[in-house]
Design a protein around this motif. Sequence first.
Motif, PDB file in Angstrom:
ATOM      1  N   PHE A 105       6.396  15.986  -8.866  1.00 51.67           N
ATOM      2  CA  PHE A 105       5.706  15.370  -7.622  1.00 51.67           C
ATOM      3  C   PHE A 105       5.350  16.433  -6.468  1.00 51.67           C
ATOM      4  N   ALA A 106       4.271  16.268  -6.110  1.00 49.78           N
ATOM      5  CA  ALA A 106       3.828  16.991  -4.839  1.00 49.78           C
ATOM      6  C   ALA A 106       4.583  17.029  -3.643  1.00 49.78           C
ATOM      7  N   ASP A 107       4.471  18.006  -2.912  1.00 47.37           N
ATOM      8  CA  ASP A 107       5.202  18.026  -1.535  1.00 47.37           C
ATOM      9  C   ASP A 107       4.672  16.740  -0.662  1.00 47.37           C
ATOM     10  N   GLY A 108       5.280  15.954   0.215  1.00 49.47           N
ATOM     11  CA  GLY A 108       4.644  15.266   0.813  1.00 49.47           C
ATOM     12  C   GLY A 108       3.863  14.012   0.485  1.00 49.47           C
ATOM     13  N   SER A 109       4.252  13.513  -0.728  1.00 53.16           N
ATOM     14  CA  SER A 109       3.379  12.275  -1.474  1.00 53.16           C
ATOM     15  C   SER A 109       3.712  11.337  -1.524  1.00 53.16           C
ATOM     16  N   PHE A 110       5.198  10.964  -0.782  1.00 55.39           N
ATOM     17  CA  PHE A 110       5.734   9.522  -0.992  1.00 55.39           C
ATOM     18  C   PHE A 110       5.910   9.086   0.540  1.00 55.39           C
ATOM     19  N   ASP A 111       5.865   7.704   0.717  1.00 55.74           N
ATOM     20  CA  ASP A 111       6.141   7.066   1.976  1.00 55.74           C
ATOM     21  C   ASP A 111       7.822   7.023   1.850  1.00 55.74           C
TER      22      ASP A 111
ATOM     23  N   ARG B  33      37.853 -11.805 -10.037  1.00 56.71           N
ATOM     24  CA  ARG B  33      37.153 -11.578  -9.048  1.00 56.71           C
ATOM     25  C   ARG B  33      37.619 -10.024  -8.504  1.00 56.71           C
ATOM     26  N   LEU B  34      36.633  -9.105  -8.552  1.00 57.24           N
ATOM     27  CA  LEU B  34      36.667  -7.639  -7.937  1.00 57.24           C
ATOM     28  C   LEU B  34      35.751  -7.452  -6.932  1.00 57.24           C
ATOM     29  N   GLN B  35      36.005  -6.573  -6.028  1.00 52.50           N
ATOM     30  CA  GLN B  35      35.498  -6.374  -4.757  1.00 52.50           C
ATOM     31  C   GLN B  35      34.672  -4.806  -5.077  1.00 52.50           C
ATOM     32  N   ARG B  36      33.380  -4.779  -4.630  1.00 55.12           N
ATOM     33  CA  ARG B  36      32.799  -3.366  -4.655  1.00 55.12           C
ATOM     34  C   ARG B  36      32.526  -3.234  -3.104  1.00 55.12           C
ATOM     35  N   HIS B  37      32.587  -1.761  -3.042  1.00 53.48           N
ATOM     36  CA  HIS B  37      32.261  -1.348  -1.612  1.00 53.48           C
ATOM     37  C   HIS B  37      31.242  -0.202  -1.539  1.00 53.48           C
ATOM     38  N   LEU B  38      30.070  -0.251  -0.812  1.00 52.75           N
ATOM     39  CA  LEU B  38      29.009   0.911  -1.059  1.00 52.75           C
ATOM     40  C   LEU B  38      28.452   1.039   0.214  1.00 52.75           C
ATOM     41  N   ILE B  39      28.171   2.465   0.320  1.00 52.69           N
ATOM     42  CA  ILE B  39      27.509   3.053   1.398  1.00 52.69           C
ATOM     43  C   ILE B  39      26.109   2.742   1.541  1.00 52.69           C
ATOM     44  N   PHE B  40      25.519   2.259   2.352  1.00 53.88           N
ATOM     45  CA  PHE B  40      24.184   2.143   2.329  1.00 53.88           C
ATOM     46  C   PHE B  40      23.540   3.302   3.515  1.00 53.88           C
ATOM     47  N   ALA B  41      22.865   3.972   3.226  1.00 60.33           N
ATOM     48  CA  ALA B  41      22.219   4.873   3.997  1.00 60.33           C
ATOM     49  C   ALA B  41      20.892   4.921   4.136  1.00 60.33           C
ATOM     50  N   ALA B  42      20.363   5.098   5.334  1.00 56.31           N
ATOM     51  CA  ALA B  42      18.853   5.014   5.697  1.00 56.31           C
ATOM     52  C   ALA B  42      18.481   6.122   6.583  1.00 56.31           C
ATOM     53  N   ALA B  43      17.326   7.106   6.359  1.00 55.82           N
ATOM     54  CA  ALA B  43      17.060   8.049   7.087  1.00 55.82           C
ATOM     55  C   ALA B  43      15.811   8.398   6.995  1.00 55.82           C
ATOM     56  N   ARG B  44      15.070   8.991   8.037  1.00 53.74           N
ATOM     57  CA  ARG B  44      13.694   9.546   8.259  1.00 53.74           C
ATOM     58  C   ARG B  44      13.589  10.903   7.816  1.00 53.74           C
TER      59      ARG B  44
ATOM     60  N   LEU C 125       8.820  13.705   0.383  1.00 54.83           N
ATOM     61  CA  LEU C 125       8.282  12.681   1.432  1.00 54.83           C
ATOM     62  C   LEU C 125       7.371  13.349   2.194  1.00 54.83           C
ATOM     63  N   LYS C 126       6.495  12.385   3.016  1.00 54.62           N
ATOM     64  CA  LYS C 126       5.688  12.744   3.980  1.00 54.62           C
ATOM     65  C   LYS C 126       6.620  12.935   5.229  1.00 54.62           C
ATOM     66  N   ARG C 127       6.054  13.634   6.274  1.00 57.83           N
ATOM     67  CA  ARG C 127       6.811  13.612   7.531  1.00 57.83           C
ATOM     68  C   ARG C 127       7.265  12.069   8.037  1.00 57.83           C
TER      69      ARG C 127
ATOM     70  N   GLY D 261       0.799  -1.268   0.278  1.00 59.11           N
ATOM     71  CA  GLY D 261       0.005   0.025  -0.092  1.00 59.11           C
ATOM     72  C   GLY D 261       0.835   1.095  -0.003  1.00 59.11           C
ATOM     73  N   GLU D 262       2.139   1.201   0.168  1.00 57.62           N
ATOM     74  CA  GLU D 262       2.859   2.383   0.226  1.00 57.62           C
ATOM     75  C   GLU D 262       3.324   2.947  -1.128  1.00 57.62           C
ATOM     76  N   ARG D 263       3.393   4.465  -1.307  1.00 54.57           N
ATOM     77  CA  ARG D 263       3.879   5.125  -2.472  1.00 54.57           C
ATOM     78  C   ARG D 263       5.133   5.414  -2.568  1.00 54.57           C
ATOM     79  N   VAL D 264       6.049   4.884  -3.433  1.00 57.03           N
ATOM     80  CA  VAL D 264       7.437   4.768  -3.569  1.00 57.03           C
ATOM     81  C   VAL D 264       7.959   5.719  -4.726  1.00 57.03           C
ATOM     82  N   LEU D 265       9.029   6.446  -4.614  1.00 56.54           N
ATOM     83  CA  LEU D 265       9.520   7.005  -5.534  1.00 56.54           C
ATOM     84  C   LEU D 265      11.119   6.357  -5.803  1.00 56.54           C
ATOM     85  N   ASP D 266      11.252   6.168  -7.043  1.00 50.57           N
ATOM     86  CA  ASP D 266      12.578   5.553  -7.384  1.00 50.57           C
ATOM     87  C   ASP D 266      13.252   6.384  -8.264  1.00 50.57           C
ATOM     88  N   VAL D 267      14.156   7.315  -7.517  1.00 50.73           N
ATOM     89  CA  VAL D 267      15.045   8.199  -8.579  1.00 50.73           C
ATOM     90  C   VAL D 267      16.299   7.638  -9.245  1.00 50.73           C
TER      91      VAL D 267
END
Length: 267
Positions: free
Chosen positions: A100-106, A253-264, A131-133, A39-45
């Motif tokens: 996209f409107a203000d506050g329109s994605f979860d 064989r090659l390694q990749r390193h990625l930052i994963f960030a999650a925030a509200r 994003l919504k609050r 049921g969530e509304r998601v934006l894939d940038v």
Amino acid sequence: MMVSLALDSAALAETYDRVSDRQFNHGKLLIEDLQVSQGERVLDVGCGTGRLGAHVAELVGPSGEVVGVDPLPLRVALANSKRGSSFRATVGRAEDLSQFADGSFDVVFLNSVLHWLPEKLGPLREARRVLKRGGRLGISSAAKERPHEVERVLEDVLSSLGLNRTAEASGSTPHKVTSDELTSLLVQAGFPQPKLQIRTFTDHFTDTDDVMAFNLASSFGNFLSNFAPADAERVRAALEAELERRRAPEGIRLQRHLIFAAARADG
Ligand SMILES: C[S@@+](CC[C@H](N)C(=O)[O-])C[C@H]1O[C@@H](n2cnc3c(N)ncnc32)[C@H](O)[C@@H]1O
């Protein structure tokens, strides 16, 4: 370097769709971190050819919605050509989400996109605005403090050939940030207390052509594009010698390193 959005082609877009299992698989981890639900509304940038967006569309189900934006029309067209997916993509840029409107994605996410953006604060503020609050933002990005192994190999090759260019300036994840820089950008953009971690992935490639094709498609044609053809050929040959030294039974064989960030988003 200046990232060009004019080097993409139908062939590169199709190749990306085929070879982007790596981005797709780490993208699924990012989506797990975000706990996307029905049921969530998601934006894939920076949605590219829409593989991850289509996966998220399954998670949100028919009562939710996933919208993607990407500046490359050929990739947007490919994303929209996939049948049976409730994911829809439009042409647009992270810097300007005014469609996209203000506050329109979860949830808003950028999977392997941030390191392509020359300026980050504007795009992060746009993500905050739509994003919504309390809405969630997820980012995976190349880490400046720990570049992908292929970039370090390329760096050595360029200096051994006496080519006065950096790997970053050769179209391989050109606009990386460090974890500290990203934390501070997120706080400034209205995402207090972001959580960051670096994850390491081990890839295997069949041969140098496989490495080249992956990097060219992932960079929408930018990889090594600033070299004259003769120099690009010298780089490729020297790269091959270095890459073959990393051959394991499963491939190069090659390694990749990625930052994963999650925030509200703040309230
Ligand atoms: C490595 S691909 C990642 C695609 C997709 N997110 C995935 O996980 O497969 C990087 C994407 O960033 C997009 N991109 C580049 N500049 C951008 C911008 N200014 N705004 C949004 N997306 C951008 C490219 O068009 C490309 O599709």
